[in-house]
Scaffold this motif. Structure first.
Motif, PDB file in Angstrom:
ATOM      1  N   UNK A  37      15.180   3.011   4.837  1.00  0.00           N
ATOM      2  CA  UNK A  37      14.954   2.272   6.079  1.00  0.00           C
ATOM      3  C   UNK A  37      13.523   1.783   6.246  1.00  0.00           C
ATOM      4  N   UNK A  38      12.546   2.549   5.779  1.00  0.00           N
ATOM      5  CA  UNK A  38      11.145   2.205   6.020  1.00  0.00           C
ATOM      6  C   UNK A  38      10.288   2.763   4.886  1.00  0.00           C
ATOM      7  N   UNK A  39       9.161   2.074   4.636  1.00  0.00           N
ATOM      8  CA  UNK A  39       8.192   2.557   3.641  1.00  0.00           C
ATOM      9  C   UNK A  39       6.789   2.171   4.093  1.00  0.00           C
ATOM     10  N   UNK A  40       5.843   2.976   3.669  1.00  0.00           N
ATOM     11  CA  UNK A  40       4.425   2.638   3.801  1.00  0.00           C
ATOM     12  C   UNK A  40       3.683   3.360   2.699  1.00  0.00           C
ATOM     13  N   UNK A  41       2.521   2.840   2.293  1.00  0.00           N
ATOM     14  CA  UNK A  41       1.759   3.603   1.298  1.00  0.00           C
ATOM     15  C   UNK A  41       0.672   4.411   2.000  1.00  0.00           C
ATOM     16  N   UNK A  42       0.434   5.597   1.473  1.00  0.00           N
ATOM     17  CA  UNK A  42      -0.512   6.543   2.062  1.00  0.00           C
ATOM     18  C   UNK A  42      -1.868   6.306   1.412  1.00  0.00           C
ATOM     19  N   UNK A  43      -2.820   5.819   2.202  1.00  0.00           N
ATOM     20  CA  UNK A  43      -4.139   5.503   1.662  1.00  0.00           C
ATOM     21  C   UNK A  43      -5.226   6.161   2.508  1.00  0.00           C
ATOM     22  N   UNK A  44      -6.157   5.371   3.044  1.00  0.00           N
ATOM     23  CA  UNK A  44      -7.379   5.917   3.613  1.00  0.00           C
ATOM     24  C   UNK A  44      -7.243   6.797   4.831  1.00  0.00           C
TER      25      UNK A  44
END
Length: 348
Positions: free
Chosen positions: A223-230
């Motif tokens: 359903x959803x994605x995001x990349x884990x960064x700063x």
């Protein structure tokens, strides 16, 4: 200019995604900015702190546009270029797209870094773009006080494959595809306390392309994605929670870590960005009583070229996790779930 080699990491006040603006300051800066719309074809703009902008073309193809750049977190110029390129391309993968081309963004302190070193940075970035199957088709360079390198990246996907961070649903399972601890390792590199084998682990995770993203986006159970960064898993998780209007429940023991991350953070290898992230996001986080500081620092640890945070149907999570691991993300893990409730993160 001296012929003595210059450590790239000593030329920057911060490194990698740890040099992002303080999230609290960023929110104030953006608070009075006009919204991106009304543009009918702008499917994703700046309204939900997503990873990239998405514009729909006339045939249902979507154009994905992003930019990302930062200062060095390593001293090897070629590796710096590789990490920065991997990190920038990840935004396209996180939206469910496939990259098409990149433009280089370069700022260098002229007279302080040898031209050969700058060339190695560019070669490193180009090598990762080649691995992703895209060209570096141009770019722009300026003279800056600190070294800066990154990319603007263009990608595409079909409209039904766009995955925003705001489309998570209550009851979803949460999967993290890469281990945490990149910021901790960066701090250890600067202090020269990284244990034997640590640098290889660091490079392996920060140069692993998140190319699993578009494959996941074709699955309706994702359903959803995001990349884990700063902003760390806590900050980017909270952005997902706020975008979708729900609560994230994360099991601290389930979070995958780089091998030496716990020992290093206990030894004080903590970035300034970790403290800033907690100051910005802590008020929206519920921690168990007696939760140790070292574990909290790993929640807010800035991840340069980190993994994807995937929100998917709970019934399908086991199969999706297996596919992610088969694609080369050996430490991918189920880390929690979403629930109806206020936009908060609850740590168990």
């Amino acid at each position: 200019m001296s012929d003595a080699p210059v450590r790239l990491s000593t030329l920057a006040h911060g490194g990698g995604c740890g040099c992002k603006l303080d999230p609290a300051v960023l929110r104030r800066l953006l608070a009075d900015q006009p919204a991106a719309g009304p543009f009918e074809r702008l499917l994703v703009g700046n309204e939900t702190a997503d990873d990239a902008a998405v514009w729909e073309l006339e045939d249902g193809t979507c154009l994905i546009a992003t930019t990302d750049f930062f200062t060095p977190m390593v001293d090897d110029a070629f590796d710096f270029g590789r990490i920065a390129a991997t990190n920038a391309i990840s935004d396209v993968y996180a939206m469910g797209g496939r990259p098409l081309l990149a433009l280089a963004i370069l700022g260098m302190p002229v007279g302080r870094i040898a031209p050969e070193t700058v060339a190695e940075i560019l070669k490193g970035g180009a090598s990762l773009c080649a691995e992703a199957g895209i060209p570096v088709a141009g770019g722009h360079s300026i003279d800056t006080p600190e070294p800066i390198y990154g990319l603007a990246v263009i990608g595409t996907c079909r409209r039904g494959e766009v995955r925003r961070n705001a489309d998570a649903r209550p009851g979803d399972a949460l999967i993290l595809t890469k281990p945490l601890g990149v910021g901790v390792y960066s701090a250890a590199i600067k202090r020269e306390i990284l244990p034997e084998g640590g640098y290889a682990d660091f490079i392996a995770t920060t140069t692993r392309l998140n190319r699993i993203g578009p494959d996941l986006a074709r699955d309706p159970a994702v359903h959803a994605m995001t990349d884990v960064t700063g902003f760390g898993v806590l900050g980017h998780g909270l952005e997902l929670a706020r975008g979708a209007g729900l609560t994230l429940e994360i099991a601290a023991d389930a979070l995958p870590l780089l091998p030496a991350a716990e020992a290093l953070v206990r030894d004080g290898a903590v970035t300034g960005a970790s403290h800033r992230n907690w100051a910005a996001f802590g008020e929206a986080v519920d921690l168990p009583e007696g939760f140790p500081d070292w574990r909290r620092h790993l929640l807010t640890d800035p991840q340069t070229s980190g993994g994807l945070l995937v929100s998917c149907e709970a019934e399908a999570a086991g199969g999706i996790l297996a596919r992610i691991r088969e694609a080369g993300f050996a430490q991918a893990a189920l880390i929690g779930r979403t629930a109806a409730g206020p936009a908060r993160v609850r740590i168990a």
